[in-house]
Structure formats: C-alpha cells, structure tokens
Design a protein around this motif. Structure first.
Motif, PDB file in Angstrom:
ATOM      1  N   ARG A   1       0.822  -1.217   0.000  1.00 14.15           N
ATOM      2  CA  ARG A   1       0.000   0.000   0.000  1.00 14.15           C
ATOM      3  C   ARG A   1       0.852   1.261   0.000  1.00 14.15           C
ATOM      4  N   VAL A   2       1.920   1.268   0.816  1.00 14.12           N
ATOM      5  CA  VAL A   2       2.792   2.448   0.863  1.00 14.12           C
ATOM      6  C   VAL A   2       3.505   2.637  -0.474  1.00 14.12           C
TER       7      VAL A   2
ATOM      8  N   LEU B   1       9.064   4.537   3.088  1.00 16.95           N
ATOM      9  CA  LEU B   1       9.160   5.977   2.841  1.00 16.95           C
ATOM     10  C   LEU B   1      10.607   6.420   2.683  1.00 16.95           C
ATOM     11  N   TRP B   2      11.510   5.929   3.538  1.00 16.42           N
ATOM     12  CA  TRP B   2      12.919   6.291   3.387  1.00 16.42           C
ATOM     13  C   TRP B   2      13.477   5.767   2.064  1.00 16.42           C
ATOM     14  N   THR B   3      13.027   4.593   1.638  1.00 11.32           N
ATOM     15  CA  THR B   3      13.480   4.060   0.354  1.00 11.32           C
ATOM     16  C   THR B   3      12.999   4.936  -0.798  1.00 11.32           C
ATOM     17  N   ARG B   4      11.764   5.383  -0.715  1.00 11.00           N
ATOM     18  CA  ARG B   4      11.233   6.263  -1.766  1.00 11.00           C
ATOM     19  C   ARG B   4      11.962   7.601  -1.800  1.00 11.00           C
ATOM     20  N   ILE B   5      12.348   8.114  -0.640  1.00 13.04           N
ATOM     21  CA  ILE B   5      13.067   9.387  -0.612  1.00 13.04           C
ATOM     22  C   ILE B   5      14.428   9.249  -1.287  1.00 13.04           C
TER      23      ILE B   5
ATOM     24  N   LEU C   1       8.541  13.508  -3.131  1.00 15.14           N
ATOM     25  CA  LEU C   1       7.522  14.459  -2.697  1.00 15.14           C
ATOM     26  C   LEU C   1       6.367  13.748  -1.996  1.00 15.14           C
ATOM     27  N   LEU C   2       5.875  12.664  -2.575  1.00 15.99           N
ATOM     28  CA  LEU C   2       4.776  11.934  -1.955  1.00 15.99           C
ATOM     29  C   LEU C   2       5.210  11.291  -0.632  1.00 15.99           C
ATOM     30  N   ALA C   3       6.457  10.834  -0.569  1.00 18.36           N
ATOM     31  CA  ALA C   3       6.952  10.247   0.683  1.00 18.36           C
ATOM     32  C   ALA C   3       7.018  11.298   1.787  1.00 18.36           C
ATOM     33  N   LEU C   4       7.455  12.510   1.466  1.00 17.28           N
ATOM     34  CA  LEU C   4       7.494  13.582   2.467  1.00 17.28           C
ATOM     35  C   LEU C   4       6.096  13.982   2.918  1.00 17.28           C
TER      36      LEU C   4
END
Length: 402
Positions: free
Chosen positions: A138-139, A177-181, A193-196
């Motif tokens: 989902r994330v 989220l850290w992986t996406r950043i 941007l979406l992770a932040l």
C-alpha cells in the motif's frame, strides 16, 4: 518475507544454536559457565579458520556486550528449565526442536528445521507475513510516480489508523518511505515528494512513535531542504518546501504537539459533531477587564475587602531599644578575651618617641614605621593585670633563698 526469515534464522542457529559450543560445565551439578575460547575453537573446526572474514566477525562478536547478554539469557533458561511457548521466535522454536529430538546442528539439518517451523500453518506469527507485505504494498502504491488506483485520501487515512494500532506497521511504512526518498531523483522526483507528504501526515495524525522515526532521519530531512535533483526547478521547490515544513515541526516540538492536538480535535468532531460536555466555563470572567472588578463580578450584592491588621512599628512586634539609657561603664582589658580593649575607653599607648598616639593611620607607612611601642610598662595603669596567678610556695621559697 518467508525466505528472508528462513535465511536469517538459519544463520544464527548455525552459529549460536548449540549451547555446547560456548558453555562449559566444570564439575557435575554446578552451573555452566561461558567459554569464549571454546566457541572460537568450534568455529575454527567448522571451517572459519583464522584470517577469514567469518573468523574476524565471530571474534568481534565474542568480545562485544551483545554476546555476553545473549549467553546470560540462555544460561538463565537452562537453570530455570523454562518451556518454550508456542508464540516464541523461530530461533527459540528451532533450537528447542533440535534439543528435544537430539538433532545435530549441521547446516542442512538447521535449514530444514527452520523451514519446517516457519512454514507450519499453525505458526502464530505466520499471519503477520501477509499483513506486513500488504502494508508495504500500500505504501509503495501511494508513493508511486503513477496515478493511484482509488481514493488516495481514504487509503492514507486507513494506513494512518493501522499505524496507530500496531508499531510493526509503522516500521514497515517508514522503511518504504525512506526508500522512496532515496529513489526520488531526476524523473522520479514525485516519489520523494509523496513520501514527504506521507511523513508529514504520520507525524501529525499518526502515532507518537512517528516523531521518533522522523528524528532518526533528521539529517536526511535537513539535506532535502536544499534539494536540486529534479529536472525542473519548480518540482525541486515543492520538495524543499515539504522538507522545510517537516524540519520546522521536528525542531520545535511544542508547536508540533499543539498541531497534533488540533488535528485530533478535528478528527473527533468529524466522528461526533456534538459539542463536548467538558466545555470551559467563561461566563463568570466576561467583562472583567481590571482586577479591582473581580469582587463585584463574584459578589455583586456587596463587595467588601477584609480589614487590614493594625499597623505596628516593627513587623516582629518587638520593643524599640531605649536610646536615652546611660552608656555602659568602660570595660577593662580583663573583660576582653583577646585583650584588645575598646578604642573609646582604652588608655593611650606610649611609644618610644615620647609621644602618645590614640590611633595610627594604617595606610601611612611612615607613621606605622615610627609607631614602635616602648618597653616602659606602668602596672598602675592596668590594675587588673597586676593580679597575676598565685605562685606555688616551693617556687616562692626558692626565689627568697636566691
């Protein structure tokens, strides 16, 4: 998920699963003690010879505090003869299976045992595998550069509620989220941007542990305030703005908690729009602009002030000293413990120069050098000092004889 658990558990069971490799019982009936040299000899016989990377890893691990804590916990289990519960970790279940069935801790045996325990349908933690995989999925979909298939606001709200229910879900979500950043560079700037934005929602609406997760990545968020990895400047500005907002919330925790209370009240009103019965009473203090009007507001019929106590000369009500009393008589030198006398009643000193000086200037070095007391001592001027201590009769007789 299952393969990762099997791989890590197999590694640790092969190294630390057999108690006989690092515990030694010196005499029968006594408690076992840790033997680090025995453990290193066992690793050497298993193929981890000196000079290999595994031998260095085991050597550093044995000298650490983690190894001592682990061995102490295992020794306590042996002494208390504790039974391994059904919901214990896979490591404990596998080691208990080998000890109960007297199976050697070879690599192939350990790998088969771990897979058998982890693949058991009745394993209590097995349902968490699919749960964690669903959370990460989902994330990943919410932070993807592609459009989300569904209502992103509702999906984010459900994810936040799940994070408040279990900290395990929060850890998996923050990991993604850290992986996406880290992936948000160039054409993939939207992932960062979406992770932040999801991170901001978690620290404002999620569990309080989300603040700790954000503080752990404080350096990464501070670096994103100067983000320039996007192809367009306006996209980089969006990421810098989101990172700056999270940064300002982390460094000012009172403001962060105030905003969390505000969002909490908003969620409460969405569920129950009725006003809260615990409303602050403000009718009594309306119109009171000055403190002197407080009595009138509280007791409009007749406001009064308690009478003040009578005035006294002294706060402690002590009698004033009698200034008209006569001055005390002059004291002799015998009444002064240090025999210093009183400057107002003492006899003037006679000095070698022939003059008298009642008080010498302590800052005039010339006067002080000349103020040498003479040896002419007049006992009549000091009658109290003439009465010396009595002399023994034997000593008096010797003086008369001489």
């Amino acid at each position: 998920e299952l393969e990762a658990r099997v791989a890590f558990t197999t590694f640790f069971v092969c190294i630390l699963g057999d108690l006989r490799t690092y515990l030694t019982q010196q005499t029968p009936g006594t408690s076992p003690v840790v033997d680090k040299e025995k453990f290193m000899r066992f690793r050497n016989s298993s193929g981890d010879t000196p000079g290999t990377a595994m031998f260095l890893l085991c050597g550093n691990f044995v000298r650490g505090k983690i190894f001592d804590s682990f061995v102490e916990a295992r020794m306590l289990e042996v002494q208390l003869r504790r039974t391994v519960p059904e919901d214990a970790p896979i490591f404990a279940l596998t080691t208990n299976f080998h000890r109960s069935n007297k199976v050697d801790f070879y690599v192939n045996n350990v790998r088969n045992s771990v897979r058998q325990v982890a693949s058991d349908a009745d394993f209590p933690g097995r349902h968490l595998i699919s749960w964690n995989e669903g959370v990460r999925r989902r994330v990943t979909e919410l932070t993807s550069a592609q459009a989300f298939n569904g209502d992103p606001v509702k999906a984010l709200s459900l994810l936040t509620e799940d994070c408040r229910e279990s900290s395990v879900i929060l850890i998996d979500a923050v990991m993604v989220l850290w992986t996406r950043i880290l992936e948000g560079k160039g054409m993939q700037w939207k992932k960062a941007l979406l992770a932040l934005q999801m991170f901001r929602n978690l620290i404002l609406n999620g569990p309080i542990n989300a603040i700790s997760e954000a503080i752990d990545g404080f350096a990464s968020i501070r670096t994103l305030r100067s983000y320039t990895e996007a192809l367009r400047g306006q996209n980089s500005a969006l990421i810098r703005e989101a990172a700056s907002e999270i940064y300002s919330l982390i460094v000012d925790l009172p403001v962060l908690f105030a905003r969390r209370r505000q969002f909490l009240n908003t969620r409460r009103l969405e569920r129950d729009p009725k006003p809260s019965p615990l409303r602050k009473e403000t009718r009594m203090v309306r119109g009171i602009n000055q403190f002197r009007n407080v009595h009138i507001a509280l007791r409009p019929a007749g406001a009064s002030v308690a009478p003040a106590p009578p005035a006294v000369d002294d706060l402690l009500a002590r009698e004033a000293p009698n200034t008209t009393a006569s001055a005390p008589p002059p004291r002799g030198f015998s009444e002064d413990l240090l025999a210093m006398g009183d400057s107002s009643t003492s006899t003037p000193h006679h000095f070698a120069g022939g003059g008298e000086q009642s008080s010498a200037n302590p800052f005039d070095m010339t006067t002080l050098s000349q103020a040498i007391p003479s040896n002419n001592y007049d006992a009549s001027q000091h009658p109290t000092l003439s009465n010396s201590a009595p002399v023994p009769s034997t000593f008096r007789t010797q003086q008369q004889g001489t």
